[in-house]
Design a protein around this motif. Structure first.
Motif, short mmCIF file in Angstrom:
data_model
loop_
_atom_site.label_atom_id
_atom_site.label_comp_id
_atom_site.label_asym_id
_atom_site.label_seq_id
_atom_site.Cartn_x
_atom_site.Cartn_y
_atom_site.Cartn_z
N LEU A 21 -2.55 3.55 -1.21
CA LEU A 21 -3.55 4.26 -0.40
C LEU A 21 -3.97 5.52 -1.13
O LEU A 21 -3.14 6.24 -1.66
CB LEU A 21 -2.91 4.67 0.93
CG LEU A 21 -2.73 3.63 2.02
CD1 LEU A 21 -2.08 4.27 3.23
CD2 LEU A 21 -4.07 3.04 2.42
N GLU A 24 -7.40 8.47 2.37
CA GLU A 24 -7.16 7.27 3.19
C GLU A 24 -5.85 7.43 3.95
O GLU A 24 -5.73 7.07 5.11
CB GLU A 24 -7.01 6.06 2.26
CG GLU A 24 -8.18 5.11 2.22
CD GLU A 24 -7.85 3.94 1.30
OE1 GLU A 24 -8.09 2.81 1.71
OE2 GLU A 24 -7.33 4.16 0.18
N ARG A 40 0.78 -1.23 0.00
CA ARG A 40 0.00 0.00 0.00
C ARG A 40 0.82 1.29 0.00
O ARG A 40 0.30 2.35 -0.31
CB ARG A 40 -0.95 0.00 1.20
CG ARG A 40 -1.70 -1.33 1.32
CD ARG A 40 -3.17 -1.21 1.46
NE ARG A 40 -3.83 -0.34 0.53
CZ ARG A 40 -5.09 0.07 0.68
NH1 ARG A 40 -5.78 -0.31 1.74
NH2 ARG A 40 -5.65 0.86 -0.21
#
Ligand code: GLU
Ligand code: ASP
Length: 497
Positions: free
Chosen positions: A222, A226, A90
């Motif tokens: 991400l 977020e 991520r």
């Protein structure tokens, strides 16, 4: 999603140049070789360093606590893989995550190279736990990125990589262990740091040319909003942990003993939650749910197996130091050298096992039967250790041959279970969770060592026979149960072998 397709990534890696394998395998092989060199070199010394008295250069920690620390440490090293997987997936991509991991690991060994006592030990453990979590699952998963999904070289690529792991683990005790035990523990730990430095050097020098795009992208980045939320939460969590630690440690509320219980608890709770989340996810279809159910008994078997295997660097290491006659055929052995036996037998026997499975083809045992063989041999490796004490009591020293035999047996089990386990995990994990496959498999080891943290304290020469007998016996019993369940398990695997 990634900017590149799987095909584009594979095409960016030079497809030949390392034993008929993609050149990138060279980079990953040596990075992991040196990382394992540093890890297993350090482990070969650490128990002795902890329990040796201060006057002789150790930390003078009591035996039971030292053994528990070895186990929790091992557990956390594999547990942190979850974080490493998440960061690569991520935030950073695998290549960068591996790099930062290597830097932290090297720093961790350097801290132990300083004669700075228990504080240094805990700082070093923290750095190596986080560093290995960043490096180990990710370096392994880049191996998979080098090959197109249909490439027949894939499995043999993983076997070569596995050899790299064990070759690093094989020479480490002989170099780091010898320097540490014959000269000075800190010198040994320093050489472990040099090993990791060499691994980083190989990685940096060759990654651009050999790895191409593999691991350079963030698979599931991400989103901006977020990011904010996640970072705030991580920040708050870290502050909370620091505050709790700052209050409870000096007040004597959070002792090493209680911390051990906490890790043992996590070792059971984390995989349980993992399974529940995967099972209940709407992305998991009916066949995948069935496969997950089949995976549970295999996972439990793996925990039992690693519990015994990992005691090689704890209980058998103590046995080498205190119960074994170290003058053998005129040579003075170092107790740390026994840690080379497991990887030595792996390197020697792995090709034989690989050949055996190929030769048996369709007739080879199913995954669950191989797992039960793994448990059988692990159990036997403990049961043989009953013999020397039953024959001569625990007052006199025993021949090193007993340890050699025990390591040989556990390795036969390891070759039935470990390479098969990772591949079974990749086949049984639901598609939506495939990025976490590596971490999921390492969790079986993490749980095993979390449980070990409670068990290893019980070993003393006085309890030796019962200790080896009960644990070995339970492993064999579980192996037999798994064997009887194997056709049921196979059925739940929905076509996976
Ligand atoms: N000894 C192996 C390694 O260090 C096995 C770890 C595991 O699969 O749990 O990579
Ligand atoms: N056999 C272990 C692993 O595969 C290494 C060891 O225990 O030394 O890497």
């Amino acid at each position: 999603m990634s900017r590149y397709s799987k095909e584009e990534i594979v095409q960016s890696v030079p497809q030949k140049g390392f034993f008929g394998h993609p050149k990138g395998l060279f980079t990953l092989f040596f990075t992991e070789f040196w990382e394992r060199f540093s890890y297993y070199g350090m482990r070969a010394l650490l128990l002795y360093y902890m329990y040796t008295e201060v006057a002789s250069g150790g930390l003078g920690i009591d035996d039971g606590t030292a053994k528990s620390i070895m186990a929790i440490y091992g557990s956390l090293v594999y547990m942190s893989g979850i974080i490493g997987g998440w960061i690569a997936d991520r935030l950073l991509g695998t290549q960068q995550t591996v790099f930062y991991g290597g830097v932290l690991i090297m720093a961790g060994h350097l801290v132990l190279a300083l004669p700075a006592g228990t504080t240094a030990l805990f700082i070093s453990m923290f750095l190596i736990v986080v560093g290995t979590g960043l490096l180990k699952p990710n370096v392994s998963s880049v191996v998979g990125d080098l090959y197109s999904p249909s490439d027949v070289r894939r499995d043999s690529g993983f076997s070569i990589f596995y050899m790299g792991i064990n070759m690093g683990a094989l020479i480490a005790p002989l170099i780091v262990g010898t320097l540490g035990q014959e000269y000075n523990y800190h010198l040994g730990f320093g050489v472990a740091a040099v090993g990791m430095l060499l691994g980083l050097a190989v990685f940096l020098a060759t990654k651009r040319k050999y790895l191409g795009l593999a691991g350079t992208y963030v698979p599931n980045p991400l989103e901006r909003d977020e990011k904010k939320k996640v970072f705030t939460r991580i920040g708050l969590g870290a502050v909370a942990i620091i505050i709790v630690g700052a209050i409870t440690i000096p007040a004597g509320i959070l002792t090493i003993n209680r911390f051990t219980y906490l890790v043992s608890f996590l070792g059971i709770i984390i995989p349980t939650l993992y399974f529940i989340v995967m099972y209940r996810s709407p992305k998991t279809d009916a066949d995948e749910k069935s496969r997950l159910l089949a995976y549970i008994p295999l996972f439990i078997a793996a925990i039992m197996f690693w519990a015994i295997q990992e005691q090689g660097s704890i209980i058998l290491a103590e046995y080498a130091d205190k119960r074994t006659d170290l003058s053998f055929l005129g040579i003075e052995l170092q107790s740390s050298w026994f840690q080379s036996l497991n990887p030595l037998f792996i390197v020697v026997l792995a090709p034989f096992f690989a050949g055996l499975w190929v030769k048996m083809g369709e007739r080879q045992p199913s995954t669950s039967k191989k797992f039960s063989l793994g448990l059988l041999f692990a159990g036997l490796s403990f049961l043989v250790m009953i013999i020397p004490a039953s024959m001569n009591g625990t007052e006199s020293l025993v021949s090193p041959v007993w340890l050699v035999l025990s390591f040989l047996l556990v390795v036969i089990g390891e070759l039935c279970l470990s390479p098969v386990g990772l591949s079974a995990t990749t086949k049984l994990a639901p598609e939506a969770f495939s990025a976490q496959t590596m971490s999921l498999w390492f969790l079986s080891n993490a749980s095993a060592q979390a449980i070990n943290a409670q068990i290893v304290k019980l070993y003393t020469p006085e309890t030796e026979i019962i200790y080896f007998g009960v644990i070995g016996g339970i492993a064999i019993l579980l192996g037999a149960m798994l064997f009887m369940l194997s056709s049921k398990i196979q059925h739940f695997m929905k076509g996976v072998r």
